[in-house]
Design a protein around this motif. Sequence first.
Motif, PDB file in Angstrom:
ATOM      1  N   GLU A 119       0.837  -1.205   0.000  1.00  0.00           N
ATOM      2  CA  GLU A 119       0.000   0.000   0.000  1.00  0.00           C
ATOM      3  C   GLU A 119       0.870   1.253   0.000  1.00  0.00           C
ATOM      4  N   GLU A 120       1.910   1.237   0.816  1.00  0.00           N
ATOM      5  CA  GLU A 120       2.803   2.396   0.895  1.00  0.00           C
ATOM      6  C   GLU A 120       3.580   2.608  -0.401  1.00  0.00           C
ATOM      7  N   LYS A 121       3.764   1.536  -1.155  1.00  0.00           N
ATOM      8  CA  LYS A 121       4.474   1.629  -2.435  1.00  0.00           C
ATOM      9  C   LYS A 121       3.514   1.866  -3.599  1.00  0.00           C
ATOM     10  N   ASN A 122       2.223   2.091  -3.273  1.00  0.00           N
ATOM     11  CA  ASN A 122       1.198   2.323  -4.308  1.00  0.00           C
ATOM     12  C   ASN A 122       1.183   1.201  -5.351  1.00  0.00           C
ATOM     13  N   HIS A 123       1.261  -0.026  -4.853  1.00  0.00           N
ATOM     14  CA  HIS A 123       1.359  -1.188  -5.738  1.00  0.00           C
ATOM     15  C   HIS A 123       0.248  -1.225  -6.785  1.00  0.00           C
ATOM     16  N   ASN A 124      -0.996  -1.140  -6.338  1.00  0.00           N
ATOM     17  CA  ASN A 124      -2.113  -1.247  -7.281  1.00  0.00           C
ATOM     18  C   ASN A 124      -2.117  -0.108  -8.297  1.00  0.00           C
ATOM     19  N   LYS A 125      -1.690   1.057  -7.851  1.00  0.00           N
ATOM     20  CA  LYS A 125      -1.675   2.227  -8.736  1.00  0.00           C
ATOM     21  C   LYS A 125      -0.665   2.050  -9.862  1.00  0.00           C
TER      22      LYS A 125
END
Length: 317
Positions: A119-125
């Motif tokens: 989440e902190e690495k904006n994986h899905n984005k």
Amino acid sequence: MGKYERQLIEDTEKIIVKILNSEPLTSNDKKNRWFNHAVQIAKQINRDFPNISSVKHLGNRYDNTGDILIISNSKGIFIEVKMSETKLGVGTKANISQDALTENHLFIGKIKSWSTWREEKNHNKWVKASLNKFNRYPQRILKIGNSTTQREEKARYLRGLKRNRKSKDILKNIHNRDRKEKLDYFKYLSVQKQDREMIKRFFVLITLGIHTKEALTDLIKKKDLFREVQNLYIYYTNCRKGKVIIKKENAGKRINRIIGKYPKFEIIFPKGLTHCKIAGIKDNISKPLLQVVLHWKNIAQGIKTPCLNIFDLTVNS
């Protein structure tokens, strides 16, 4: 294992209990896919424990290590059942909760889980942005309103384009960036303080086939876990030429042999790999016992169903 399969297995456990208690079987019991396995397991349990005075199904309770509790010679015996229609295999590999390393307190303090890390690495984005570099998706996918489902279906579509260079490059780039993300996460975990007692308990539960999130969370904190394990037996079944073959394992004996051999346990993080290992320590030498892989079960790495893929390395331990 899906909900339907889990229900079938639980029904099979109840059939075993009925047979051991000399209770009548229903027509539905006899139609159960695992009925023959249940009959053979019950017969074997009766042979192994001839003085049974009580049998109880424990089922989906998460405060014990077995499926069935029998009382034999005034002693409580826990029975775990693992059935397979294949010729070989005793279930030594498992997929467990993606955050099991942190939610089961294997590290001391407030440690980021793998899901939080992503989440902190904006994986899905960034995965979405990568997938959107392909601009010829069919309308049926573009019309999907749920962003998660659309992202997964885009990846599935690209995977199906066997001869399309761009689709291959997109999935390869996602795979590579996801791998880097995993490596960074393990680098972060590798410097955190470990709780050796909880690591030992985690190893014991995984080795015993306790793989569900709820069961791991409850049992890993149980005070009398090791005492209960001493009375646990696992019955494995396989099929060979239409015949059900049974293997019985004294789980307590196996666990005692391993934890007796290794006074301490730790997690080691091999450099440059997306797996870690649960290891036993003796004379300052680490012996890998379980391999824990950061993994995505469906479609492609980085796309759908993150989990921990576990391999048992204790065959020669």
